[in-house]
Design a protein around this motif. Structure first.
Motif, short mmCIF file in Angstrom:
data_model
loop_
_atom_site.label_atom_id
_atom_site.label_comp_id
_atom_site.label_asym_id
_atom_site.label_seq_id
_atom_site.Cartn_x
_atom_site.Cartn_y
_atom_site.Cartn_z
N HIS A 6 29.95 5.73 -14.99
CA HIS A 6 29.35 5.82 -13.66
C HIS A 6 30.05 6.86 -12.79
O HIS A 6 29.57 7.20 -11.72
N ILE A 7 31.23 7.30 -13.21
CA ILE A 7 32.10 8.01 -12.28
C ILE A 7 32.04 9.52 -12.45
O ILE A 7 32.34 10.05 -13.51
N THR A 8 31.65 10.20 -11.38
CA THR A 8 31.67 11.67 -11.39
C THR A 8 32.47 12.21 -10.21
O THR A 8 32.68 13.41 -10.11
N SER A 9 32.88 11.34 -9.31
CA SER A 9 33.62 11.76 -8.11
C SER A 9 34.61 10.64 -7.78
O SER A 9 34.55 9.57 -8.38
N THR A 11 36.32 7.45 -6.96
CA THR A 11 35.66 6.15 -6.92
C THR A 11 36.74 5.07 -6.93
O THR A 11 37.65 5.12 -7.75
N GLY A 332 38.37 17.68 -16.69
CA GLY A 332 37.17 16.87 -16.89
C GLY A 332 37.48 15.41 -17.18
O GLY A 332 36.58 14.57 -17.17
N ALA A 351 33.39 1.39 -0.69
CA ALA A 351 32.68 0.69 -1.77
C ALA A 351 33.65 0.59 -2.93
O ALA A 351 34.61 1.37 -3.01
N TRP A 359 28.56 -2.07 -8.39
CA TRP A 359 29.06 -1.69 -7.07
C TRP A 359 29.31 -2.92 -6.24
O TRP A 359 28.49 -3.84 -6.22
N GLY A 365 30.55 0.41 4.51
CA GLY A 365 29.45 1.03 3.79
C GLY A 365 28.13 0.83 4.51
O GLY A 365 27.17 1.55 4.28
N VAL A 367 26.44 1.42 7.78
CA VAL A 367 26.75 2.20 8.96
C VAL A 367 26.02 1.67 10.18
O VAL A 367 24.81 1.52 10.17
N LEU B 89 32.56 17.08 -13.87
CA LEU B 89 31.74 15.87 -14.04
C LEU B 89 30.47 15.94 -13.18
O LEU B 89 29.63 15.06 -13.26
N GLN B 90 30.36 16.97 -12.35
CA GLN B 90 29.22 17.02 -11.44
C GLN B 90 28.21 18.12 -11.79
O GLN B 90 27.43 18.54 -10.93
N VAL B 367 25.33 6.87 3.90
CA VAL B 367 26.14 6.37 2.80
C VAL B 367 25.41 6.54 1.48
O VAL B 367 24.30 6.08 1.30
N PHE B 369 26.47 6.20 -2.64
CA PHE B 369 27.59 5.66 -3.40
C PHE B 369 28.29 6.68 -4.28
O PHE B 369 29.48 6.85 -4.22
N ASN B 370 27.54 7.33 -5.13
CA ASN B 370 28.23 8.10 -6.15
C ASN B 370 27.49 9.38 -6.42
O ASN B 370 26.42 9.38 -6.98
N LEU B 371 28.10 10.48 -5.98
CA LEU B 371 27.47 11.78 -6.23
C LEU B 371 28.39 12.62 -7.10
O LEU B 371 29.59 12.49 -7.00
#
Lengths: 371, 371
Positions: A6-9, A11, A332, A351, A359, A365, A367, B89-90, B367, B369-371
């Protein structure tokens, strides 16, 4: 599918098992002392974590703003306590929330007590906050004049209900002698209870900080404990001795974007907007903004050779890497960072990702512009 | 109805007039030097501020993450530059965005260049980031081997378009001699341009930081400037000499919750989750987390006698008050705080209130979550 996919940034990962163990251990300690555990949810700021807490008998929580209280309202808590000298501009919002949710607040002066006595439309409990000696906020423990003025004014209102005295010894974070602070808290709260319990037989006393609640065994008759950070812990608490690094329940997963083998540094996407700016100083004077852990399908492992984030800017972090880490890591990859101050990291990230790849919500989260 | 009546909790005020003047002044300086101004929007992070910027001829912007780029996509920018060593990863997200928006990125190594050369599905421009000498990130200015490796790999892809060289001299924030850093930047960028412009006749050079862009007049032939903080400025920049305090375009409005006349302190609702933790050290060694301004219907005024926030915790701040401030201030009032580091305060607050009482958006207010 692993949570890692799930993770690209950057987290924030949460290990539910560790978090539950922290809740369970503190609930047991409270029970052993005949105390009620009323955790401060400024750290987790999450309804999901609240649901776990309920499984360990926790019925009331503390928050640090009315905005955070609003997030938890209607979520089955007996009382939500706002541990902040009440902000008189928020009486309207307080009246709104307290229609359907038992709320308690903190008072430190007669001006705000007066305003509340005039303007409250529902019943609200209040604690008098006692200055734990580090002078941030609260009534001095010996200022009976002010304490009695607040009590006297509150009695002019049918809506203001005195609940007791609250001390938050935030200076235990920086103190050499946590036990001495703890003794002071006990003495102060017991003295106040003795003095006022004839007039207010139901008054309770509450103390708050994670170091004393984690490290002390005897609470000398205090009725309630309200630590916050213990739900996650962090490197600061591990340094104080409140926990071990294995008790830290959150880690920031960060992508590796560059490696410099000569300087033995690893550049990560993960900076101040993710970790916050809290820092520990290493024995050799270097800065430590977080410590590296190795991520796997099941969570994270603390490597034998330490590596830490030595500098951060808005989005960047630079890890000073051990030989072992340098060998293992590629551009990477994802690494984990144990935070220096988990409350702030959680507040930055807004989050959590569980190790099941789900999640988990955080109050910020959602706003809302102006509460 | 005054904007002040909207405020019941910590709120970040923006003075549009000051902000526009900052944009206008920098655009004029760029024009005088025949340069293009491509501001870094990590500071404002706002489409509304972007609309003001367009009125001063600004056509391209810089951001610090793909998430921030996503927020500005489709908002009429010729190009959005992501000033961060690209996070491999992006790539999927980059392919998605670059279908409909011209994007440029930064490269610092062959690994990521290789990955992009393989996986890009639309054209993306790239700058090679040059280490300005403070070792955060970028290719060393004399590492022609690495520069040429990146260029060579990029030429294997029809989608990777070399745009030029980028330097961000982040260390000018802490430097005694901003002019010397500026001269180094000019020399480095001109050398690289000379060396590579035969092969790449359209390559451009860009430099970034607010201190050099604010304080220097001659940019020695650099093609583009990309400062960020100047749009708001802050106490750090005023201390460096990039601006005066009157040029600071944002102030945090905070409610007064308690006053201690003996200690001459004012307790405010406004702490680390609002201001961030940036700090200046006063000549006498005291900490300064922000300076007090007086709010009025038309904005704020800098009082003659200075008062500043001397300590903060998660939600609290304590102001060491001047006699003048102590006389004027009551529990329930609002004060303004000029931030030490406006980028971080804006990132904490996630929305602005204009002096007309209108909410102005911030990227993080949306918001995702994951970009």
């Amino acid at each position: 599918m692993s949570y890692l996919q799930h993770i690209t940034s950057p987290t924030l990962l949460i290990d539910e098992k560790i978090c539950r163990a922290n809740l369970h251990r503190m609930a047991q300690k409270a029970a052993r002392n005949g105390m009620e555990l009323i955790p401060h949810f400024k750290t987790g700021q999450s309804k999901a974590i609240g649901a776990w807490a309920k499984e360990y008998g926790i019925k009331e929580i503390t928050v640090s703003s009315i905005k955070m209280a609003a997030y938890f309202c209607g979520n089955g808590w007996e009382t939500i306590h706002i541990a902040f000298p009440f902000n008189p501009l928020q009486i309207r919002k307080l009246n709104e929330l307290s229609q359907n949710q038992k709320i308690s607040i903190q008072l430190v002066n007669s001006e705000v007590t007066q305003l509340l006595a005039k303007k409250l439309s529902s019943t609200v409990g209040f604690f008098i906050e006692i200055d734990a000696g580090y002078g941030r906020t609260g009534v001095a423990v010996s200022d009976f004049g002010k304490i009695e003025e607040i009590l006297r004014i509150s009695q002019t209102s049918e809506h203001l209900q005195f609940r007791g005295f609250y001390i938050h010894a935030g200076h235990s974070y920086y103190a050499k002698d946590v036990a001495a602070i703890h003794e002071q808290n006990i003495a102060a709260l017991n003295m106040l209870k003795d003095k006022y319990s004839t007039e207010f037989p139901n008054l309770v006393t509450r103390t708050g900080d994670t170091p004393t609640c984690s490290m002390m065994e005897d609470f000398g008759g205090i009725d309630q404990m309200g630590p916050g950070n213990f739900v996650f812990y962090d490197l600061t608490q591990a340094g104080i001795g409140s926990c071990t690094k294995a008790d830290i329940a959150v880690a920031l997963a960060v992508p590796v974007v560059d490696i410099n083998p000569e300087k033995r540094t690893i550049l990560i996407h993960g900076g101040r907007v993710h970790l916050a700016k809290d820092v520990l100083i290493e024995p050799n004077g270097e800065k430590n903004f977080g410590e590296v852990v190795m991520l796997s399908e099941n969570g994270w492992d603390i490597p034998e050779s330490r590596s830490f984030v030595k500098s951060i800017s808005q989005e960047h972090g630079i890890i000073q890497a051990s030989e072992e880490l340098l060998q293992k890591t590629h551009v990477g990859d994802l690494l984990g960072i144990l935070p220096v101050h988990s409350c702030m990291t959680a507040d930055c990230m807004k989050a959590y990702l569980s190790l099941n790849g789900e999640w988990i919500d955080h109050a910020e989260g959602l706003v809302t512009f102006n509460l």
